[in-house]
Design an enzyme around this catalytic site. Sequence first.
Site, PDB file in Angstrom:
ATOM      1  CE1 TYR A 122      84.377  35.386  56.986  1.00  0.00           C
ATOM      2  CE2 TYR A 122      86.571  35.004  56.803  1.00  0.00           C
ATOM      3  CZ  TYR A 122      85.289  35.885  57.009  1.00  0.00           C
ATOM      4  OH  TYR A 122      85.566  37.306  57.090  1.00  0.00           O
TER       5      TYR A 122
ATOM      6  CE  LYS B 148      87.201  40.089  56.161  1.00  0.00           C
ATOM      7  NZ  LYS B 148      86.854  41.682  55.868  1.00  0.00           N
TER       8      LYS B 148
ATOM      9  NE  ARG C 204      72.717  35.600  66.136  1.00  0.00           N
ATOM     10  CZ  ARG C 204      72.722  34.507  65.569  1.00  0.00           C
ATOM     11  NH1 ARG C 204      72.582  34.194  64.140  1.00  0.00           N
ATOM     12  NH2 ARG C 204      73.091  33.362  66.263  1.00  0.00           N
ATOM     13  CB  THR C 205      76.220  41.880  60.026  1.00  0.00           C
ATOM     14  OG1 THR C 205      77.304  41.279  59.571  1.00  0.00           O
ATOM     15  CG2 THR C 205      77.028  42.680  61.285  1.00  0.00           C
TER      16      THR C 205
ATOM     17  CG  ASP D 207      81.364  49.163  43.080  1.00  0.00           C
ATOM     18  OD1 ASP D 207      82.179  48.828  43.736  1.00  0.00           O
ATOM     19  OD2 ASP D 207      80.579  48.729  42.296  1.00  0.00           O
TER      20      ASP D 207
ATOM     21  CB  SER E 265      78.731  40.559  55.564  1.00  0.00           C
ATOM     22  OG  SER E 265      78.754  41.614  54.787  1.00  0.00           O
TER      23      SER E 265
ATOM     24  CB  ALA F 153      82.917  36.418  48.930  1.00  0.00           C
TER      25      ALA F 153
HETATM   26  P1  NAD Z   1      77.570  44.470  56.329  1.00  0.00           P
HETATM   27  O1  NAD Z   1      77.251  43.825  55.212  1.00  0.00           O
HETATM   28  O2  NAD Z   1      77.014  45.496  57.343  1.00  0.00           O
HETATM   29  O3  NAD Z   1      78.787  45.542  55.780  1.00  0.00           O
HETATM   30  C1  NAD Z   1      79.542  45.055  54.548  1.00  0.00           C
HETATM   31  C2  NAD Z   1      79.774  46.380  53.797  1.00  0.00           C
HETATM   32  O4  NAD Z   1      80.221  46.177  52.504  1.00  0.00           O
HETATM   33  C3  NAD Z   1      78.255  46.825  53.521  1.00  0.00           C
HETATM   34  O5  NAD Z   1      78.124  48.236  53.853  1.00  0.00           O
HETATM   35  C4  NAD Z   1      78.345  46.833  51.902  1.00  0.00           C
HETATM   36  O6  NAD Z   1      77.597  47.714  51.373  1.00  0.00           O
HETATM   37  C5  NAD Z   1      79.869  47.067  51.658  1.00  0.00           C
HETATM   38  N1  NAD Z   1      80.353  46.744  50.401  1.00  0.00           N
HETATM   39  C6  NAD Z   1      80.248  45.457  49.792  1.00  0.00           C
HETATM   40  N2  NAD Z   1      80.549  45.669  48.589  1.00  0.00           N
HETATM   41  C7  NAD Z   1      81.026  47.001  48.309  1.00  0.00           C
HETATM   42  C8  NAD Z   1      81.530  47.724  47.006  1.00  0.00           C
HETATM   43  N3  NAD Z   1      81.573  47.192  46.044  1.00  0.00           N
HETATM   44  N4  NAD Z   1      81.438  49.025  47.352  1.00  0.00           N
HETATM   45  C9  NAD Z   1      81.110  49.567  48.371  1.00  0.00           C
HETATM   46  N5  NAD Z   1      80.722  49.136  49.584  1.00  0.00           N
HETATM   47  C10 NAD Z   1      80.387  47.557  49.415  1.00  0.00           C
HETATM   48  O7  NAD Z   1      78.574  43.412  57.262  1.00  0.00           O
HETATM   49  P2  NAD Z   1      79.429  43.524  58.454  1.00  0.00           P
HETATM   50  O8  NAD Z   1      79.662  42.146  59.130  1.00  0.00           O
HETATM   51  O9  NAD Z   1      79.353  44.861  59.186  1.00  0.00           O
HETATM   52  O10 NAD Z   1      81.047  44.066  57.647  1.00  0.00           O
HETATM   53  C11 NAD Z   1      81.784  44.740  57.971  1.00  0.00           C
HETATM   54  C12 NAD Z   1      83.298  44.302  57.756  1.00  0.00           C
HETATM   55  O11 NAD Z   1      83.438  43.464  58.968  1.00  0.00           O
HETATM   56  C13 NAD Z   1      83.608  43.471  56.589  1.00  0.00           C
HETATM   57  O12 NAD Z   1      84.977  43.700  56.273  1.00  0.00           O
HETATM   58  C14 NAD Z   1      83.466  41.882  57.381  1.00  0.00           C
HETATM   59  O13 NAD Z   1      84.259  41.119  56.876  1.00  0.00           O
HETATM   60  C15 NAD Z   1      83.939  42.225  58.805  1.00  0.00           C
HETATM   61  N6  NAD Z   1      83.723  41.565  59.762  1.00  0.00           N
HETATM   62  C16 NAD Z   1      82.349  40.780  59.989  1.00  0.00           C
HETATM   63  C17 NAD Z   1      82.400  40.049  61.033  1.00  0.00           C
HETATM   64  C18 NAD Z   1      80.895  39.511  61.274  1.00  0.00           C
HETATM   65  O14 NAD Z   1      80.711  38.616  61.885  1.00  0.00           O
HETATM   66  N7  NAD Z   1      79.898  40.318  61.112  1.00  0.00           N
HETATM   67  C19 NAD Z   1      83.257  39.733  61.850  1.00  0.00           C
HETATM   68  C20 NAD Z   1      84.435  39.826  61.595  1.00  0.00           C
HETATM   69  C21 NAD Z   1      84.855  40.820  60.479  1.00  0.00           C
END
Ligand code: NAD
Length: 259
Positions: free
Chosen positions: A159, A166, A196-197, A67, A199, A98
């Site tokens: 957002y 960010k 599309r994830t 974590d 998050s 968040a």
């Molecule tokens: P995701 O949900 O697959 O990844 C987010 C990760 O954060 C997950 O693996 C989750 O377990 C981890 N996480 C959250 N809280 C945590 C904690 N306390 N301890 C350890 N791990 C924790 O989604 P994603 O889209 O792959 O996100 C990855 C990164 O990319 C993030 O920083 C996100 O903001 C960024 N991002 C995403 C997009 C998008 O459109 N998906 C665009 C730009 C940036």
Amino acid sequence: MGLLEGRKGLVFGIANDRSIALHIARHLIEQGATCLFPCLPGEKSERRVRLALEEIGITEPWMMPCDVSKDEDLEAVFAATRERLDTIDFVIHSVAYANRMFLKPGRFVDTPRDVFAQALDISTYSLVAMVQRAKELMPKGGSIIALTYYGSEKAIPGYNVMGVAKAALEASCRYLASELGAHGIRVNTISAGPLRTLSAMAVGGIDEIFDLVAVKAPLRRNIDVGEVGKAAAFLLSDLSSGITGENIHVDAGFSMMGL
Ligand code: NAD
């Protein structure tokens, strides 16, 4: 011979088969890198990560619960990493969180103190906490990447607090880069277009954002997650040896358009 032959490091942030971190790992491994995978604690979470890694051909991954809001978890991960790899060359920070109740258009103004603090702790401070420990394992330098999004630069309804987190992440990257450059450690962010994830689905109004990008981005499409993976491989490799403190947009050009 791959771009990252012999390089080793940590990839934080795989949750499932859609996670950006998984697709970054795929590209790093294709280029010859060795990756370790700290992941959110919990049986269900660890099972999903294992399955996702199997899908990209990694059947016996090194995983460890972490974590990122807990110093003791980070301490344990970096100690175990030292034991296993001795030194490392890279860290991928692909972690964000968040409370989704406040990721709705029109609700930034209502963000409570604890929701704000938690978002910045997990999504932003965690980078600083990782770098504090990673630098000790990078005696010959290294490359660190964090994932960000355009909502840091412009207000994107929905957002909300994540945009603030960010913006602080990108600023942290510049300060870290300025202090660690003397040790040969580069720190950059990749600003990915929407994907599309798990998050992304928490962000209110995300479908409209995909539609808008497809029409307005110069490339007239949304990005593919593999494009982020390729940019990450570049930023970890010697091909980017002169780049640090930078925010690289992998967004089909969307962010550079005025109208
Ligand atoms: P995701 O949900 O697959 O990844 C987010 C990760 O954060 C997950 O693996 C989750 O377990 C981890 N996480 C959250 N809280 C945590 C904690 N306390 N301890 C350890 N791990 C924790 O989604 P994603 O889209 O792959 O996100 C990855 C990164 O990319 C993030 O920083 C996100 O903001 C960024 N991002 C995403 C997009 C998008 O459109 N998906 C665009 C730009 C940036």
